[in-house]
Design an enzyme around this catalytic site. Structure first.
Site, PDB file in Angstrom:
ATOM      1  N   HIS A 134       0.683  -1.413   0.018  1.00 52.59           N
ATOM      2  CA  HIS A 134      -0.403  -0.041   0.088  1.00 52.59           C
ATOM      3  C   HIS A 134       0.860   1.211   0.193  1.00 52.59           C
ATOM      4  O   HIS A 134       1.692   1.224   0.443  1.00 52.59           O
ATOM      5  CB  HIS A 134      -0.742   0.028   1.212  1.00 52.59           C
ATOM      6  CG  HIS A 134      -2.230   1.095   1.355  1.00 52.59           C
ATOM      7  ND1 HIS A 134      -1.744   1.994   1.716  1.00 52.59           N
ATOM      8  CD2 HIS A 134      -2.698   0.725   1.486  1.00 52.59           C
ATOM      9  CE1 HIS A 134      -2.505   3.124   1.991  1.00 52.59           C
ATOM     10  NE2 HIS A 134      -3.856   1.904   1.480  1.00 52.59           N
ATOM     11  N   GLN A 214      -4.879  -5.123   6.480  1.00 51.43           N
ATOM     12  CA  GLN A 214      -5.831  -6.117   6.803  1.00 51.43           C
ATOM     13  C   GLN A 214      -6.149  -6.900   6.809  1.00 51.43           C
ATOM     14  O   GLN A 214      -6.507  -8.023   6.884  1.00 51.43           O
ATOM     15  CB  GLN A 214      -5.613  -6.257   4.885  1.00 51.43           C
ATOM     16  CG  GLN A 214      -5.491  -4.862   3.841  1.00 51.43           C
ATOM     17  CD  GLN A 214      -6.715  -4.834   4.065  1.00 51.43           C
ATOM     18  OE1 GLN A 214      -7.217  -5.005   4.080  1.00 51.43           O
ATOM     19  NE2 GLN A 214      -7.148  -2.565   3.888  1.00 51.43           N
ATOM     20  N   CYS A 375      -4.751   2.481  -3.392  1.00 49.29           N
ATOM     21  CA  CYS A 375      -3.685   3.518  -2.827  1.00 49.29           C
ATOM     22  C   CYS A 375      -2.403   1.852  -3.380  1.00 49.29           C
ATOM     23  O   CYS A 375      -1.521   1.956  -2.099  1.00 49.29           O
ATOM     24  CB  CYS A 375      -3.841   3.912  -1.112  1.00 49.29           C
ATOM     25  SG  CYS A 375      -5.010   4.725  -0.710  1.00 49.29           S
TER      26      CYS A 375
HETATM   27  N1  PMP Z   1      -1.493  -0.860   4.888  1.00 49.20           N
HETATM   28  C1  PMP Z   1      -2.161  -1.425   4.242  1.00 49.20           C
HETATM   29  C2  PMP Z   1      -2.133  -2.800   3.384  1.00 49.20           C
HETATM   30  C3  PMP Z   1      -3.970  -0.818   3.701  1.00 49.20           C
HETATM   31  O1  PMP Z   1      -4.494  -1.564   3.459  1.00 49.20           O
HETATM   32  C4  PMP Z   1      -4.473  -0.016   4.482  1.00 49.20           C
HETATM   33  C5  PMP Z   1      -5.857   0.988   4.171  1.00 49.20           C
HETATM   34  N2  PMP Z   1      -5.888   0.517   3.173  1.00 49.20           N
HETATM   35  C6  PMP Z   1      -3.673   1.285   5.217  1.00 49.20           C
HETATM   36  C7  PMP Z   1      -1.985   0.467   4.592  1.00 49.20           C
HETATM   37  C8  PMP Z   1      -3.746   2.426   5.206  1.00 49.20           C
HETATM   38  O2  PMP Z   1      -3.982   2.443   6.947  1.00 49.20           O
HETATM   39  P1  PMP Z   1      -4.507   4.055   7.108  1.00 49.20           P
HETATM   40  O3  PMP Z   1      -5.328   5.460   6.498  1.00 49.20           O
HETATM   41  O4  PMP Z   1      -6.053   3.530   8.253  1.00 49.20           O
HETATM   42  O5  PMP Z   1      -3.809   4.806   8.032  1.00 49.20           O
END
Ligand code: PMP
Length: 417
Positions: A134, A214, A375
């Site tokens: 991500h 996740q 993302c």
């Molecule tokens: N890492 C992963 C694998 C995610 O799925 C997400 C959220 N989509 C994040 C990081 C970031 O999380 P947050 O937006 O809650 O900080």
């Protein structure tokens, strides 16, 4: 199997319909249709025990924490620090000093990059990530590379969306200072062998951060069993509130790291000549924290523990298998991410239909899926697609939800020919 075990009554099947009644938001209709919420990988919904815990705190206990002698401040401090202890137990950390409350996974990774990475990294040293990360586990490392002259290395994935472990191991070198990997990919659903990765990284002397955003809603996490140095997750993926998350860090490492942000609560004494810092974990918690968020997160942990994480995961796997088989019967659908071990995330494209159009058609049917790059733009580039449609399942989803998804997709197929 022992005689006692074989005589034991079979466990009742996971009752998702009953679980669903704990989530009032799911009772509404969207565009005249019953809501089918298939976007839990982006954010889970909150069950009544979480909503009530937050309401109870806000109604009866709120004041600022740590600084007050009055009764309400003490009640708030107890609620906040009590939540920290429940988080510690949930991930089996050795001490509450290892549990830092943050806004979420993103903030946790930025904290490690800036406080652990920035003072230590030098030109010629490396940070190793994977190609399925991500953006939250890419960009903070790119930033620290710019600041320090360190190099970002990326271990590849294959066409199934699995990490090419041999290449990962080859890329691990004595120059590798930090390994940062997702436990589960949000775009592909791939489950990574994080224990193996951690052991291999440690053998090379690297420090390991696991992005558990996740993984946390689908598996029991034991940070000591994993042996990782840092573990990051967000409350809102675990049926808790937004704006609260956790950075677990091994005490020895956190103790050696400088504070990240300065301000109230993270200090012991302040003068214009010299400031001294607070003990762990408060050294990393500058300013008034998200108290009700922590309370809600602890309630969410109790909730999933009561349901049983293994039972939730088993149920979600059944839904994933059902949906995967159903998608295979619809012409022009391509599943993106076909790893052998997957969490309940199902990314796909439909020939002749942009994922955003697909998302809009499904929304008209009351089916909420996510569309876009999730993302994880490098993953989209790897598969040579601009975006995917993504259905993801949580503890409250039912087989009827999967049927609604498949029916809505069949309708979209008709529209797009
Ligand atoms: N890492 C992963 C694998 C995610 O799925 C997400 C959220 N989509 C994040 C990081 C970031 O999380 P947050 O937006 O809650 O900080």
């Amino acid at each position: 199997m022992s005689a006692t075990a074989s005589l034991a009554a079979p466990r009742p099947a996971f009752d998702a319909a009953r679980v669903r009644r704990d989530f009032p938001i799911l009772e509404q209709r969207v565009n005249g249709r019953p809501l089918v919420y298939l976007d839990s990988a982006a954010s889970g919904q909150r069950p009544l025990p979480v909503l009530r815990a937050v309401e109870r705190y806000e109604t009866h206990c709120h004041a600022n924490v740590h600084r007050g002698v009055h009764a309400l401040s003490q009640a708030a401090t107890e609620a906040f620090e009590g939540a920290r202890e429940r988080v510690r137990r949930f991930i089996n950390a050795a001490s509450v000093r290892e549990i830092v409350f943050v806004r979420g996974t993103t903030e946790a990774i930025n904290l490690v990059a800036q406080s652990f990475g920035r003072p230590r990294l030098a030109p010629g040293e490396e940070i190793l990530i994977t190609a399925l990360e991500h953006h939250a586990n890419i960009v903070p490392w790119q930033m620290v590379c710019e600041q320090t002259g360190a190099t970002l290395k990326v271990a590849p994935i294959d066409r199934r969306g699995e990490l090419v472990l041999d290449r990962f191991l080859e890329l691990l070198s004595p120059r590798t200072r930090v390994v940062a990997v997702a436990q589960v990919s949000n775009a592909l659903g791939t489950v990574l062998p994080v224990k193996q990765i951690t052991d291999a990284a440690h053998a090379r002397g690297a420090v390991v951060l696991i992005d558990g955003a996740q993984a946390i809603p689908h598996s029991r996490i034991d940070v000591r069993e994993l042996g990782c140095d840092f573990y990051a997750f967000s409350g809102h993926k675990l049926y808790g509130p937004t704006g609260i998350g956790v950075l677990y860090g091994r005490e020895e490492l956190l103790a050696a790291m400088p504070p990240w942000q300065g301000g109230g609560d993270m200090i012991r004494t302040v003068s214009f000549e010299k400031t001294t810092y607070n003990d762990l974990p408060w050294k990393f918690e500058a300013g008034t924290p998200n108290i009700s968020g922590a309370v809600g997160l602890a309630a969410a942990m109790d909730y999933v523990k009561d349901l049983g994480l293994a039972a939730i995961a088993g149920h979600e796997q059944r839904l994933l298998e059902l949906a995967t088989a159903g998608l295979a019967r619809i012409a022009g659908i391509r599943i993106i991410g076909t790893a052998v071990r997957k969490a309940s995330v199902l990314s796909f494209t439909m020939e002749g239909c942009h994922p955003h159009d697909l998302g809009t058609i499904l929304d008209a049917e009351g089916v909420a899926i996510r569309t876009g790059h999730h993302c994880a733009m490098p993953v989209m580039t790897f598969f040579d697609i601009p975006a995917t449609a993504r259905a993801s399942f949580g503890c409250y989803n039912t087989e009827e939800d999967v049927e609604a998804l498949l029916a809505a997709l069949a309708k979209a197929r008709e529209v797009f020919g």
